[in-house]
Design a protein around this motif. Structure first.
Motif, PDB file in Angstrom:
ATOM      1  N   MET A   1      24.729 -45.592   9.538  1.00  0.00           N
ATOM      2  CA  MET A   1      25.623 -44.456   9.469  1.00  0.00           C
ATOM      3  C   MET A   1      26.124 -44.058  10.850  1.00  0.00           C
ATOM      4  O   MET A   1      27.289 -43.712  11.005  1.00  0.00           O
ATOM      5  CB  MET A   1      24.914 -43.274   8.829  1.00  0.00           C
ATOM      6  CG  MET A   1      25.174 -43.121   7.371  1.00  0.00           C
ATOM      7  SD  MET A   1      24.349 -41.670   6.749  1.00  0.00           S
ATOM      8  CE  MET A   1      25.718 -40.842   6.054  1.00  0.00           C
ATOM      9  N   VAL A   2      25.248 -44.088  11.820  1.00  0.00           N
ATOM     10  CA  VAL A   2      25.651 -43.706  13.169  1.00  0.00           C
ATOM     11  C   VAL A   2      26.668 -44.700  13.705  1.00  0.00           C
ATOM     12  O   VAL A   2      27.671 -44.314  14.291  1.00  0.00           O
ATOM     13  CB  VAL A   2      24.426 -43.606  14.102  1.00  0.00           C
ATOM     14  CG1 VAL A   2      24.846 -43.362  15.529  1.00  0.00           C
ATOM     15  CG2 VAL A   2      23.491 -42.511  13.628  1.00  0.00           C
ATOM     16  N   TYR A   3      26.435 -45.979  13.497  1.00  0.00           N
ATOM     17  CA  TYR A   3      27.372 -46.997  13.946  1.00  0.00           C
ATOM     18  C   TYR A   3      28.733 -46.816  13.279  1.00  0.00           C
ATOM     19  O   TYR A   3      29.767 -46.892  13.937  1.00  0.00           O
ATOM     20  CB  TYR A   3      26.826 -48.391  13.652  1.00  0.00           C
ATOM     21  CG  TYR A   3      27.799 -49.492  13.988  1.00  0.00           C
ATOM     22  CD1 TYR A   3      28.014 -49.852  15.304  1.00  0.00           C
ATOM     23  CD2 TYR A   3      28.512 -50.150  12.998  1.00  0.00           C
ATOM     24  CE1 TYR A   3      28.920 -50.853  15.631  1.00  0.00           C
ATOM     25  CE2 TYR A   3      29.414 -51.144  13.302  1.00  0.00           C
ATOM     26  CZ  TYR A   3      29.608 -51.494  14.624  1.00  0.00           C
ATOM     27  OH  TYR A   3      30.503 -52.479  14.942  1.00  0.00           O
ATOM     28  N   HIS A   4      28.714 -46.570  11.978  1.00  0.00           N
ATOM     29  CA  HIS A   4      29.961 -46.358  11.239  1.00  0.00           C
ATOM     30  C   HIS A   4      30.697 -45.134  11.782  1.00  0.00           C
ATOM     31  O   HIS A   4      31.916 -45.150  11.929  1.00  0.00           O
ATOM     32  CB  HIS A   4      29.658 -46.199   9.752  1.00  0.00           C
ATOM     33  CG  HIS A   4      30.865 -45.892   8.922  1.00  0.00           C
ATOM     34  ND1 HIS A   4      31.828 -46.825   8.659  1.00  0.00           N
ATOM     35  CD2 HIS A   4      31.275 -44.748   8.320  1.00  0.00           C
ATOM     36  CE1 HIS A   4      32.780 -46.273   7.915  1.00  0.00           C
ATOM     37  NE2 HIS A   4      32.464 -45.017   7.694  1.00  0.00           N
ATOM     38  N   SER A   5      29.962 -44.075  12.066  1.00  0.00           N
ATOM     39  CA  SER A   5      30.583 -42.859  12.594  1.00  0.00           C
ATOM     40  C   SER A   5      31.206 -43.099  13.961  1.00  0.00           C
ATOM     41  O   SER A   5      32.297 -42.620  14.249  1.00  0.00           O
ATOM     42  CB  SER A   5      29.554 -41.737  12.701  1.00  0.00           C
ATOM     43  OG  SER A   5      29.080 -41.390  11.434  1.00  0.00           O
ATOM     44  N   MET A  21      24.161 -35.663  10.963  1.00  0.00           N
ATOM     45  CA  MET A  21      22.971 -36.334  10.452  1.00  0.00           C
ATOM     46  C   MET A  21      21.822 -35.371  10.118  1.00  0.00           C
ATOM     47  O   MET A  21      20.946 -35.730   9.338  1.00  0.00           O
ATOM     48  CB  MET A  21      22.476 -37.366  11.473  1.00  0.00           C
ATOM     49  CG  MET A  21      23.449 -38.498  11.705  1.00  0.00           C
ATOM     50  SD  MET A  21      23.817 -39.445  10.231  1.00  0.00           S
ATOM     51  CE  MET A  21      22.258 -40.241   9.959  1.00  0.00           C
ATOM     52  N   VAL A  22      21.815 -34.177  10.683  1.00  0.00           N
ATOM     53  CA  VAL A  22      20.715 -33.231  10.459  1.00  0.00           C
ATOM     54  C   VAL A  22      20.525 -32.894   8.976  1.00  0.00           C
ATOM     55  O   VAL A  22      19.390 -32.943   8.484  1.00  0.00           O
ATOM     56  CB  VAL A  22      20.884 -31.966  11.327  1.00  0.00           C
ATOM     57  CG1 VAL A  22      19.973 -30.853  10.867  1.00  0.00           C
ATOM     58  CG2 VAL A  22      20.616 -32.295  12.777  1.00  0.00           C
ATOM     59  N   PRO A  23      21.566 -32.584   8.215  1.00  0.00           N
ATOM     60  CA  PRO A  23      21.341 -32.298   6.791  1.00  0.00           C
ATOM     61  C   PRO A  23      20.734 -33.480   6.029  1.00  0.00           C
ATOM     62  O   PRO A  23      19.859 -33.296   5.187  1.00  0.00           O
ATOM     63  CB  PRO A  23      22.733 -31.972   6.252  1.00  0.00           C
ATOM     64  CG  PRO A  23      23.517 -31.560   7.434  1.00  0.00           C
ATOM     65  CD  PRO A  23      22.965 -32.331   8.583  1.00  0.00           C
ATOM     66  N   PHE A  24      21.181 -34.691   6.334  1.00  0.00           N
ATOM     67  CA  PHE A  24      20.615 -35.872   5.691  1.00  0.00           C
ATOM     68  C   PHE A  24      19.135 -36.017   6.030  1.00  0.00           C
ATOM     69  O   PHE A  24      18.310 -36.314   5.179  1.00  0.00           O
ATOM     70  CB  PHE A  24      21.359 -37.143   6.120  1.00  0.00           C
ATOM     71  CG  PHE A  24      22.771 -37.212   5.619  1.00  0.00           C
ATOM     72  CD1 PHE A  24      23.027 -37.465   4.288  1.00  0.00           C
ATOM     73  CD2 PHE A  24      23.831 -37.024   6.484  1.00  0.00           C
ATOM     74  CE1 PHE A  24      24.335 -37.534   3.811  1.00  0.00           C
ATOM     75  CE2 PHE A  24      25.127 -37.088   6.025  1.00  0.00           C
ATOM     76  CZ  PHE A  24      25.379 -37.341   4.690  1.00  0.00           C
ATOM     77  N   SER A  25      18.799 -35.790   7.291  1.00  0.00           N
ATOM     78  CA  SER A  25      17.409 -35.912   7.721  1.00  0.00           C
ATOM     79  C   SER A  25      16.534 -34.858   7.061  1.00  0.00           C
ATOM     80  O   SER A  25      15.403 -35.153   6.650  1.00  0.00           O
ATOM     81  CB  SER A  25      17.316 -35.769   9.244  1.00  0.00           C
ATOM     82  OG  SER A  25      18.067 -36.762   9.873  1.00  0.00           O
ATOM     83  N   LEU A  26      17.024 -33.644   6.951  1.00  0.00           N
ATOM     84  CA  LEU A  26      16.242 -32.580   6.325  1.00  0.00           C
ATOM     85  C   LEU A  26      16.045 -32.840   4.834  1.00  0.00           C
ATOM     86  O   LEU A  26      14.959 -32.610   4.298  1.00  0.00           O
ATOM     87  CB  LEU A  26      16.900 -31.226   6.553  1.00  0.00           C
ATOM     88  CG  LEU A  26      16.885 -30.732   7.999  1.00  0.00           C
ATOM     89  CD1 LEU A  26      17.650 -29.422   8.132  1.00  0.00           C
ATOM     90  CD2 LEU A  26      15.481 -30.595   8.522  1.00  0.00           C
ATOM     91  N   LEU A  27      17.081 -33.324   4.155  1.00  0.00           N
ATOM     92  CA  LEU A  27      16.943 -33.667   2.738  1.00  0.00           C
ATOM     93  C   LEU A  27      15.967 -34.834   2.541  1.00  0.00           C
ATOM     94  O   LEU A  27      15.181 -34.838   1.595  1.00  0.00           O
ATOM     95  CB  LEU A  27      18.301 -34.013   2.134  1.00  0.00           C
ATOM     96  CG  LEU A  27      19.227 -32.830   1.894  1.00  0.00           C
ATOM     97  CD1 LEU A  27      20.603 -33.312   1.451  1.00  0.00           C
ATOM     98  CD2 LEU A  27      18.636 -31.897   0.863  1.00  0.00           C
ATOM     99  N   PHE A  28      16.016 -35.796   3.428  1.00  0.00           N
ATOM    100  CA  PHE A  28      15.092 -36.927   3.383  1.00  0.00           C
ATOM    101  C   PHE A  28      13.658 -36.441   3.570  1.00  0.00           C
ATOM    102  O   PHE A  28      12.750 -36.841   2.825  1.00  0.00           O
ATOM    103  CB  PHE A  28      15.476 -37.915   4.485  1.00  0.00           C
ATOM    104  CG  PHE A  28      14.852 -39.267   4.333  1.00  0.00           C
ATOM    105  CD1 PHE A  28      15.305 -40.153   3.377  1.00  0.00           C
ATOM    106  CD2 PHE A  28      13.826 -39.656   5.175  1.00  0.00           C
ATOM    107  CE1 PHE A  28      14.730 -41.408   3.249  1.00  0.00           C
ATOM    108  CE2 PHE A  28      13.252 -40.899   5.057  1.00  0.00           C
ATOM    109  CZ  PHE A  28      13.699 -41.779   4.098  1.00  0.00           C
TER     110      PHE A  28
END
Length: 54
Positions: A1-5, A21-28
């Motif tokens: 995802m970071v590479y794509h961004s 990325m923070v919301p994705f990390s928190l949901l994970f």
């Protein structure tokens, strides 16, 4: 995802990527925590002949 961004985004700020990325990390984190608690409460083994006991 970071590479794509970094590759396809108009804004290539590191802070923008982190804030995305923070919301994705928190949901994970939340999902795995719920899974662990459910696994523990149900008393399921964590491996062959290995039970979580405290």
């Amino acid at each position: 995802m970071v590479y794509h961004s970094l590759k396809n985004s108009k804004v290539k700020n590191f802070g923008t990527i982190i804030s995305t990325m923070v919301p994705f990390s928190l949901l994970f984190l939340l999902g795995w925590t719920v899974l662990f608690v459910a696994w523990f409460m149900l008393g399921w083994p964590i491996g062959p002949e290995e039970y979580m006991t405290f």
